[in-house]
Write a protein that holds these residues in place. Structure first.
Motif, PDB file in Angstrom:
ATOM      1  N   GLN A 271     -72.453  19.370  32.347  1.00  8.07           N
ATOM      2  CA  GLN A 271     -72.306  17.917  32.446  1.00  8.07           C
ATOM      3  C   GLN A 271     -72.476  17.293  31.056  1.00  8.07           C
ATOM      4  OE1 GLN A 271     -71.180  16.627  35.162  1.00  8.07           O
ATOM      5  NE2 GLN A 271     -71.415  18.539  36.318  1.00  8.07           N
ATOM      6  N   PRO A 272     -71.702  16.263  30.729  1.00 10.26           N
ATOM      7  CA  PRO A 272     -70.762  15.546  31.607  1.00 10.26           C
ATOM      8  C   PRO A 272     -69.336  16.077  31.593  1.00 10.26           C
ATOM      9  CG  PRO A 272     -70.955  14.374  29.540  1.00 10.26           C
ATOM     10  CD  PRO A 272     -71.853  15.584  29.418  1.00 10.26           C
ATOM     11  N   SER A 273     -69.053  17.126  30.804  1.00  7.49           N
ATOM     12  CA  SER A 273     -67.663  17.555  30.615  1.00  7.49           C
ATOM     13  C   SER A 273     -67.040  18.135  31.875  1.00  7.49           C
ATOM     14  CB  SER A 273     -67.582  18.591  29.489  1.00  7.49           C
ATOM     15  OG  SER A 273     -68.239  19.789  29.879  1.00  7.49           O
ATOM     16  N   PRO A 477     -73.410  21.060  11.952  1.00  4.78           N
ATOM     17  CA  PRO A 477     -73.827  20.140  13.013  1.00  4.78           C
ATOM     18  C   PRO A 477     -74.032  20.863  14.344  1.00  4.78           C
ATOM     19  CG  PRO A 477     -71.457  20.056  12.738  1.00  4.78           C
ATOM     20  CD  PRO A 477     -71.968  20.995  11.670  1.00  4.78           C
ATOM     21  N   VAL A 478     -74.577  20.152  15.316  1.00  8.86           N
ATOM     22  CA  VAL A 478     -74.597  20.657  16.689  1.00  8.86           C
ATOM     23  C   VAL A 478     -73.164  20.653  17.196  1.00  8.86           C
ATOM     24  CG1 VAL A 478     -75.387  20.239  19.044  1.00  8.86           C
ATOM     25  CG2 VAL A 478     -76.938  19.841  17.116  1.00  8.86           C
ATOM     26  N   LEU A 479     -72.706  21.798  17.642  1.00  5.68           N
ATOM     27  CA  LEU A 479     -71.322  21.965  18.070  1.00  5.68           C
ATOM     28  C   LEU A 479     -71.213  21.897  19.585  1.00  5.68           C
ATOM     29  CD1 LEU A 479     -70.561  24.924  15.645  1.00  5.68           C
ATOM     30  CD2 LEU A 479     -69.803  22.556  15.376  1.00  5.68           C
ATOM     31  N   ASP A 480     -70.029  21.588  20.053  1.00  2.00           N
ATOM     32  CA  ASP A 480     -69.776  21.412  21.487  1.00  2.00           C
ATOM     33  C   ASP A 480     -69.455  22.749  22.131  1.00  2.00           C
ATOM     34  OD1 ASP A 480     -69.105  20.643  24.035  1.00  2.00           O
ATOM     35  OD2 ASP A 480     -67.427  19.360  23.450  1.00  2.00           O
ATOM     36  N   ALA A 481     -70.452  23.353  22.779  1.00  2.00           N
ATOM     37  CA  ALA A 481     -70.259  24.665  23.420  1.00  2.00           C
ATOM     38  C   ALA A 481     -69.355  24.580  24.634  1.00  2.00           C
ATOM     39  CB  ALA A 481     -71.607  25.258  23.807  1.00  2.00           C
ATOM     40  N   THR A 483     -66.445  23.544  24.837  1.00  7.01           N
ATOM     41  CA  THR A 483     -65.043  23.854  24.538  1.00  7.01           C
ATOM     42  C   THR A 483     -64.737  25.333  24.715  1.00  7.01           C
ATOM     43  OG1 THR A 483     -65.439  24.218  22.174  1.00  7.01           O
ATOM     44  CG2 THR A 483     -64.965  21.954  22.868  1.00  7.01           C
ATOM     45  N   ILE A 484     -65.784  26.157  24.781  1.00  3.33           N
ATOM     46  CA  ILE A 484     -65.593  27.602  24.970  1.00  3.33           C
ATOM     47  C   ILE A 484     -65.555  27.851  26.477  1.00  3.33           C
ATOM     48  CG2 ILE A 484     -66.461  29.887  24.330  1.00  3.33           C
ATOM     49  CD1 ILE A 484     -65.557  28.137  21.983  1.00  3.33           C
ATOM     50  N   SER A 485     -64.460  27.416  27.100  1.00  4.14           N
ATOM     51  CA  SER A 485     -64.388  27.389  28.567  1.00  4.14           C
ATOM     52  C   SER A 485     -62.950  27.459  29.047  1.00  4.14           C
ATOM     53  CB  SER A 485     -65.039  26.106  29.101  1.00  4.14           C
ATOM     54  OG  SER A 485     -64.324  24.971  28.640  1.00  4.14           O
ATOM     55  N   ASP A 486     -62.811  27.851  30.320  1.00  2.00           N
ATOM     56  CA  ASP A 486     -61.501  27.867  30.957  1.00  2.00           C
ATOM     57  C   ASP A 486     -60.818  26.509  30.867  1.00  2.00           C
ATOM     58  OD1 ASP A 486     -62.235  30.404  31.712  1.00  2.00           O
ATOM     59  OD2 ASP A 486     -62.444  29.957  33.849  1.00  2.00           O
ATOM     60  N   GLU A 487     -61.574  25.475  31.198  1.00  2.00           N
ATOM     61  CA  GLU A 487     -60.990  24.140  31.304  1.00  2.00           C
ATOM     62  C   GLU A 487     -60.411  23.681  29.966  1.00  2.00           C
ATOM     63  OE1 GLU A 487     -63.818  24.801  34.560  1.00  2.00           O
ATOM     64  OE2 GLU A 487     -63.974  25.059  32.383  1.00  2.00           O
ATOM     65  N   ASN A 488     -61.118  23.950  28.880  1.00  2.00           N
ATOM     66  CA  ASN A 488     -60.632  23.538  27.575  1.00  2.00           C
ATOM     67  C   ASN A 488     -59.424  24.357  27.138  1.00  2.00           C
ATOM     68  OD1 ASN A 488     -61.197  21.853  25.078  1.00  2.00           O
ATOM     69  ND2 ASN A 488     -61.167  23.900  24.200  1.00  2.00           N
TER      70      ASN A 488
END
Length: 532
Positions: A271-273, A477-481, A483-488
């Motif tokens: 969440q929230p992605s 920086p703190v990166l968006d983990a 994005t390492i996903s099926d949906e992305n």
């Protein structure tokens, strides 16, 4: 009474095929482009599970060099009959666009630990093949058929054909026995026989939020099949309150005491992605049969805690979080991309106590990557390694990678810069777009070793580095983990998402040498520590 806590197979472990052989339970799951092919987990109580092996360990069984992202091994089916284990699997060569090149094979073994036979080619008409052993000794293959034609339902139904063990091939007529329900996207067929009925279980709705398990039955294996009036028998769709989303793609097992359980696919969105960086996982639900002969999920929904069977508890020893690479074989949790381990590019012998990787192609390659990684199986994880590397060109890189596929990854790496000398930097690829997040490279000229760390906390990824392994400094920086996903990884066309990503997050070590000189790097250890 025991309690099952879902998911039983956390992290990227989709499309479960479950069987029981005497007092032992086994689940086979998809591995897609990761090698070796197919994961086999073992349990004696349906509560505690351990990874015990991979049947497809040779290039002659599985050659995925050049396979597209999320190609490779889809939806294996594990079965057992008269002393022999049977494993059916698809090697998907391509799946983007209108066509899918899906080659289906069979391997066998007298021992779940192998060795497994050379593959027998079956067909290429579709994916999700499954082998059913009838009580009269005949064997039947079912698989979904893919229809590429304009205006047709691409999920064209479920094909049935007999398999001749003597001739080692499919024989006789091919019939489309089930075209699915109004839910659509009919796939993942499994046949079962109970009380004179053939039950056909399928997955429908696609493998994202609309995923579902449906059931139909017939007195004849050839049909016609009547659908369960309460279909779908399991789904998480339109139930946002459930922790376990994407419920679907199931298979059945009966315990030695007559209890029934359904192993099935799920996802746990961040969440929230709403993205699932742990990929599609495996859960299990208790079932019962209604008076009119239909399968029902006890409790109705995909539940996190489930009443376990009346079996004695059987726990396995926990694996060590630190791998010092002191063995001559790689730990069972590590995987490579598309190809088996060969001394040409990976070695535990060249420098005993270290994993040596020889630089080959880039992280964008579907042919010759020098990458060794393992699944992320919890939302909160710390990973650490140390690398010795002496780059002489910006085309030479080695380090710690957080990887989904060739287009989506984060890479903390040691490289070379004409001004900085030996240096450390991050690069990212998001849907194929290259970037270098943060303030750029820093010099580590004169360092013999560089310690690297990744801290994963749900949607957050923070890299760190150290010269001595004691004093750590955050890097970037703190990166968006998420994005390492099926949906992305899915492709979006005119606002419509087309499912193209089917794996999950991996983290590991890799080396590139784009100059072709095969510069090597040595990794002294690898720590994977779950904090959940």
């Amino acid at each position: 009474m025991s309690t099952i806590v879902n998911p039983i197979l956390p992290g990227f472990n989709p499309d479960p095929s479950i069987i029981r052989v005497n007092d032992d339970y086994y689940i086979a799951t998809s591995t897609f482009e990761w090698f070796p092919g197919v994961q086999i987990h073992h349990s004696k109580d349906l509560v505690n599970w351990r990874l015990i092996g991979h049947p497809l360990t040779r290039k002659s069984q599985l050659n995925m060099r050049g396979n597209s992202d999320s190609g490779g091994v889809w939806a294996p089916c594990l079965s057992y009959d008269n002393g022999t284990f049977y494993l059916i699997y698809t090697d998907v060569k391509s799946h983007y666009g209108a066509f899918k090149d899906t080659h289906n094979y069979l391997v066998t073994s007298n021992d779940i630990m192998g060795p497994w036979s050379e593959p027998i080619y079956l067909n290429s008409s579709g994916f999700d093949p499954s082998l059913f052993h009838d009580d009269d000794g005949r064997k039947w293959l079912v698989n979904m058929v893919w229809d590429h034609r304009k205006g047709k339902n691409r999920f064209g139904g479920i094909l049935l054909q007999e398999y001749s063990e003597e001739e080692q091939k499919l024989v006789g007529p091919i019939k489309n026995i089930f075209r699915g329900t109004e839910i659509g996207l009919t796939e993942a067929p499994h046949l079962y026989k109970k009380d004179d009925y053939y039950y056909l279980m399928t997955a429908e709705g696609g493998t994202r939020l609309k995923h579902a398990v449906t059931m139909a039955r017939s007195k004849s294996i050839w049909g016609p099949y009547e659908v369960d009036p309460q279909n779908p028998i399991l789904t998480s769709f339109d139930k946002p309150e459930l922790t376990l989303q994407k419920a679907g793609h199931g298979s059945l097992v009966q315990t030695q005491h007559g209890e029934w359980y359904l192993a099935h696919l799920i996802g746990r969105p961040l969440q929230p992605s709403g993205n699932c960086n742990l990929g599609r996982e495996t859960a299990i639900q208790k079932c019962e049969w209604s008076e009119d002969g239909w399968l029902r999920i006890v409790g109705g929904d995909a539940q996190v805690t489930v009443e376990g069977p009346g079996l004695a508890e059987y726990k396995f020893d926990l694996s060590n979080s630190k791998d010092d690479f002191n063995s001559e074989t790689l730990d069972i949790n590590f995987n490579s991309l598309r190809v088996p381990l060969e001394e040409e590019w990976v070695s535990l012998k060249a420098r005993p106590g270290c994993l040596r990787l020889y630089g080959r192609e880039s992280l964008n390659s579907v042919h010759k990557q020098s990458l060794i990684a393992r699944r992320q199986e919890a939302f909160r994880v710390n990973v650490e390694t140390v690398v010795e590397f002496s780059p002489e060109s910006f085309q030479q890189m080695a380090g710690l990678v957080y990887y989904y596929n060739t287009k989506n990854h984060y890479y903390l790496h040691v490289s070379y810069d004409n001004e900085l000398g030996k240096c450390l930097n991050i690069y990212s690829s998001t849907r194929g777009f290259y970037d270098e997040p943060g303030d750029g490279a820093i010099s580590i000229e004169g360092w013999d070793q560089c310690y690297l760390k990744a801290e994963l906390h749900f949607s957050e990824l923070q890299f760190s580095y150290s010269r001595d392994g004691e004093e750590w400094m955050k890097f970037g920086p703190v990166l968006d983990a998420s994005t390492i996903s099926d949906e992305n990884a899915d492709i979006r066309v005119d606002g419509v998402s087309l499912d193209q990503g089917f794996t999950g997050a991996f983290i590991g070590m890799c080396v590139q040498d784009l100059s072709g000189q095969k510069k090597h790097a040595d990794f002294d250890y690898f720590i994977y520590e779950e904090l959940d």
